[in-house]
Design a protein around this motif. Structure first.
Motif, PDB file in Angstrom:
ATOM      1  N   MET A 145       0.818  -1.215   0.000  1.00  0.00           N
ATOM      2  CA  MET A 145       0.000   0.000   0.000  1.00  0.00           C
ATOM      3  C   MET A 145       0.849   1.262   0.000  1.00  0.00           C
ATOM      4  N   LEU A 146       2.082   1.170   0.488  1.00  0.00           N
ATOM      5  CA  LEU A 146       2.964   2.331   0.515  1.00  0.00           C
ATOM      6  C   LEU A 146       3.671   2.571  -0.819  1.00  0.00           C
ATOM      7  N   ASP A 147       3.577   1.590  -1.725  1.00  0.00           N
ATOM      8  CA  ASP A 147       4.256   1.696  -3.016  1.00  0.00           C
ATOM      9  C   ASP A 147       3.278   2.273  -4.043  1.00  0.00           C
ATOM     10  N   GLN A 148       3.459   3.534  -4.408  1.00  0.00           N
ATOM     11  CA  GLN A 148       2.549   4.196  -5.331  1.00  0.00           C
ATOM     12  C   GLN A 148       2.651   3.638  -6.750  1.00  0.00           C
ATOM     13  N   SER A 149       3.790   3.064  -7.101  1.00  0.00           N
ATOM     14  CA  SER A 149       3.921   2.473  -8.431  1.00  0.00           C
ATOM     15  C   SER A 149       3.031   1.257  -8.605  1.00  0.00           C
ATOM     16  N   LEU A 150       2.606   0.657  -7.480  1.00  0.00           N
ATOM     17  CA  LEU A 150       1.697  -0.486  -7.510  1.00  0.00           C
ATOM     18  C   LEU A 150       0.258  -0.059  -7.216  1.00  0.00           C
ATOM     19  N   GLY A 151      -0.001   1.223  -7.310  1.00  0.00           N
ATOM     20  CA  GLY A 151      -1.358   1.707  -7.117  1.00  0.00           C
ATOM     21  C   GLY A 151      -1.679   2.154  -5.717  1.00  0.00           C
ATOM     22  N   GLY A 152      -0.743   1.970  -4.773  1.00  0.00           N
ATOM     23  CA  GLY A 152      -1.003   2.352  -3.391  1.00  0.00           C
ATOM     24  C   GLY A 152      -2.210   1.607  -2.841  1.00  0.00           C
ATOM     25  N   GLY A 153      -3.067   2.311  -2.149  1.00  0.00           N
ATOM     26  CA  GLY A 153      -4.238   1.665  -1.563  1.00  0.00           C
ATOM     27  C   GLY A 153      -5.453   1.683  -2.458  1.00  0.00           C
ATOM     28  N   THR A 154      -5.343   2.312  -3.630  1.00  0.00           N
ATOM     29  CA  THR A 154      -6.509   2.430  -4.517  1.00  0.00           C
ATOM     30  C   THR A 154      -6.650   1.275  -5.478  1.00  0.00           C
ATOM     31  N   GLY A 155      -5.621   0.470  -5.633  1.00  0.00           N
ATOM     32  CA  GLY A 155      -5.694  -0.662  -6.544  1.00  0.00           C
ATOM     33  C   GLY A 155      -4.993  -0.381  -7.861  1.00  0.00           C
ATOM     34  N   VAL A 156      -4.857  -1.424  -8.678  1.00  0.00           N
ATOM     35  CA  VAL A 156      -4.130  -1.318  -9.935  1.00  0.00           C
ATOM     36  C   VAL A 156      -4.692  -2.347 -10.916  1.00  0.00           C
ATOM     37  N   SER A 157      -4.612  -2.037 -12.204  1.00  0.00           N
ATOM     38  CA  SER A 157      -5.100  -2.926 -13.257  1.00  0.00           C
ATOM     39  C   SER A 157      -3.929  -3.627 -13.944  1.00  0.00           C
ATOM     40  N   LEU A 158      -4.207  -4.786 -14.502  1.00  0.00           N
ATOM     41  CA  LEU A 158      -3.210  -5.522 -15.272  1.00  0.00           C
ATOM     42  C   LEU A 158      -3.318  -5.077 -16.728  1.00  0.00           C
ATOM     43  N   GLN A 159      -2.507  -4.097 -17.101  1.00  0.00           N
ATOM     44  CA  GLN A 159      -2.601  -3.508 -18.432  1.00  0.00           C
ATOM     45  C   GLN A 159      -2.063  -4.428 -19.517  1.00  0.00           C
ATOM     46  N   GLY A 160      -1.194  -5.325 -19.164  1.00  0.00           N
ATOM     47  CA  GLY A 160      -0.532  -6.142 -20.176  1.00  0.00           C
ATOM     48  C   GLY A 160      -1.452  -7.045 -20.971  1.00  0.00           C
ATOM     49  N   LEU A 161      -2.632  -7.366 -20.434  1.00  0.00           N
ATOM     50  CA  LEU A 161      -3.550  -8.251 -21.143  1.00  0.00           C
ATOM     51  C   LEU A 161      -4.558  -7.500 -22.002  1.00  0.00           C
ATOM     52  N   SER A 162      -4.467  -6.172 -22.017  1.00  0.00           N
ATOM     53  CA  SER A 162      -5.426  -5.396 -22.794  1.00  0.00           C
ATOM     54  C   SER A 162      -5.257  -5.608 -24.290  1.00  0.00           C
ATOM     55  N   GLY A 163      -4.104  -6.066 -24.717  1.00  0.00           N
ATOM     56  CA  GLY A 163      -3.869  -6.305 -26.135  1.00  0.00           C
ATOM     57  C   GLY A 163      -4.475  -7.586 -26.658  1.00  0.00           C
ATOM     58  N   TYR A 164      -4.959  -8.450 -25.775  1.00  0.00           N
ATOM     59  CA  TYR A 164      -5.570  -9.705 -26.189  1.00  0.00           C
ATOM     60  C   TYR A 164      -7.072  -9.494 -26.423  1.00  0.00           C
ATOM     61  N   ALA A 165      -7.614 -10.204 -27.397  1.00  0.00           N
ATOM     62  CA  ALA A 165      -9.065 -10.224 -27.552  1.00  0.00           C
ATOM     63  C   ALA A 165      -9.677 -10.872 -26.317  1.00  0.00           C
ATOM     64  N   PRO A 166     -10.848 -10.397 -25.841  1.00  0.00           N
ATOM     65  CA  PRO A 166     -11.416 -10.917 -24.591  1.00  0.00           C
ATOM     66  C   PRO A 166     -11.571 -12.436 -24.566  1.00  0.00           C
ATOM     67  N   GLU A 167     -12.043 -13.026 -25.666  1.00  0.00           N
ATOM     68  CA  GLU A 167     -12.237 -14.475 -25.666  1.00  0.00           C
ATOM     69  C   GLU A 167     -10.911 -15.226 -25.622  1.00  0.00           C
ATOM     70  N   VAL A 168      -9.876 -14.652 -26.250  1.00  0.00           N
ATOM     71  CA  VAL A 168      -8.546 -15.274 -26.210  1.00  0.00           C
ATOM     72  C   VAL A 168      -7.962 -15.171 -24.805  1.00  0.00           C
ATOM     73  N   ARG A 169      -8.099 -13.998 -24.187  1.00  0.00           N
ATOM     74  CA  ARG A 169      -7.591 -13.806 -22.822  1.00  0.00           C
ATOM     75  C   ARG A 169      -8.264 -14.760 -21.850  1.00  0.00           C
ATOM     76  N   ARG A 170      -9.580 -14.905 -21.934  1.00  0.00           N
ATOM     77  CA  ARG A 170     -10.286 -15.814 -21.030  1.00  0.00           C
ATOM     78  C   ARG A 170      -9.834 -17.254 -21.231  1.00  0.00           C
ATOM     79  N   ALA A 171      -9.660 -17.653 -22.486  1.00  0.00           N
ATOM     80  CA  ALA A 171      -9.237 -19.026 -22.768  1.00  0.00           C
ATOM     81  C   ALA A 171      -7.835 -19.290 -22.239  1.00  0.00           C
ATOM     82  N   PHE A 172      -6.889 -18.381 -22.507  1.00  0.00           N
ATOM     83  CA  PHE A 172      -5.516 -18.565 -22.037  1.00  0.00           C
ATOM     84  C   PHE A 172      -5.460 -18.586 -20.506  1.00  0.00           C
ATOM     85  N   THR A 173      -6.207 -17.679 -19.878  1.00  0.00           N
ATOM     86  CA  THR A 173      -6.223 -17.648 -18.408  1.00  0.00           C
ATOM     87  C   THR A 173      -6.801 -18.942 -17.846  1.00  0.00           C
TER      88      THR A 173
END
Length: 348
Positions: A145-173
């Protein structure tokens, strides 16, 4: 010249690991695992995502049962590794590592973290161990929570999977989650089939007595603690890949320990099959009642207490006592010539 062994006299006892029913059940379970790989091609996206969550619950239940059910290490701080695996994935993707590779690396990093923490927490026993693991989890959550690069206490999104089509991302996951679940089940199965399994259960029943008989208590507890750290770290990383967003308060929340305890107690602690049943039941309960807020958690706690008091061997004992079968037998049972096998709910 050799002579044939004399047949066992009527009423004689023999020690067996598995019978015909167990072999059939084990084969069926393997076929189910193979069939599950086809799910993304034949079922809807929502079902794939829900089954991914179920597999994550399965991993968590199996790992907590390995600690508490087979080694007597009752942890209420496994969320330390769940959160570490999730945020480790974020950290690695921020440095250019491919997301799914980051999931695997973060899981391995969770195992390394478990090895480091073992120097402290494995010195504790019983309630001290439980409280110690919880304190460690809270401390790691505060650092995140003290590390702002990780979103601090507000949370953070996994941006790296945004390049995958949703159905491909769900299948791979889904496929990666299924692979982790199968891998961890196989590793635990092989571990318990080995003489190490009996040694771990000796530690669970009486650590001092086991040590006096020559059991290497510390290395065995370390091995299982690291395995559980790896599995729980994988569960956290896969949860992130499935939801794409995390917050420290949720991913490091103590409710994860409540979920694991519920699944294992309801399914059958100290059995191989029990956590599988508990994970499926918990998934169904969460699907229908999770929107009840605090009452949902209160209900889980009351149900766990009820099972601990009135059915301490879990739901699997109801089936095992009647069918006398182990889907993946890791222990032994006595069988009288011409009679059905006698076994306990805990593998021995």
């Amino acid at each position: 010249m050799t002579t044939a062994a004399a047949p066992a006299p009527p009423g004689a006892w023999s020690v067996q690991r598995a019978g015909l029913a167990s072999r059939i059940g084990s084969s069926a379970l393997v076929l189910v695992a193979i069939a599950l790989f086809a799910v993304p091609q034949i079922l809807s996206a929502n079902v794939v995502q829900q089954l991914t969550s179920l597999l994550v619950f399965l991993i968590l239940a199996v790992m907590w049962n390995a600690l508490a059910g087979y080694a007597g290490l009752v942890s209420v701080g496994q969320q330390a590794f769940i959160g570490f695996g999730a945020y480790g994935t974020i950290y690695l993707t921020q440095r250019g590592i491919q997301p799914y590779l980051a999931v695997v690396l973060a899981s391995l990093a969770s195992a390394v973290l478990a090895a480091v923490l073992s120097l402290l927490v494995l010195r504790l026993r019983g309630g001290q161990f439980a409280v110690g693991t919880w304190v460690v989890a809270e401390a790691i959550a505060l650092f995140v929570m003290l590390d702002q690069s990780l979103g601090g206490g507000t949370g953070v999104s996994l941006q790296g999977l945004s390049g995958y089509a949703p159905e491909v991302r769900r299948a791979f996951t889904y496929w990666l989650t299924l692979a982790f679940a199968v891998l961890l089940l196989v590793l635990l199965f092989l571990l318990l089939r080995h003489r190490t399994g009996a040694a771990l259960q000796a530690i669970r029943d009486d650590e001092d007595a086991a040590a006096s008989l020559g059991v290497r208590v510390r290395p065995l507890k370390l091995m299982l603690f690291v395995l559980a750290g790896f599995g729980c770290g994988a569960a956290g990383a896969l949860t992130l890949a499935n939801t794409l967003f995390i917050q420290p308060q949720s991913i490091f929340g103590v409710q994860w320990s409540a979920y694991m305890i519920f699944m294992v107690l309801v399914g059958g602690i100290g059995t191989f099959e029990g956590p599988i049943i508990g994970a499926v039941l918990f998934f169904a309960v969460q699907y229908f009642f999770a929107d009840q807020g605090a009452w949902y958690l209160i209900g889980l706690g009351l149900a766990a207490v009820a099972f601990a008091l009135f059915l301490p061997r879990g739901l699997w004992s109801l089936l095992n006592d009647r069918l006398h079968v182990q889907l993946l037998p890791v222990g032994y049972h006595l069988r009288r010539q011409g009679a059905r096998p006698r076994s306990s709910s805990r593998e021995t």
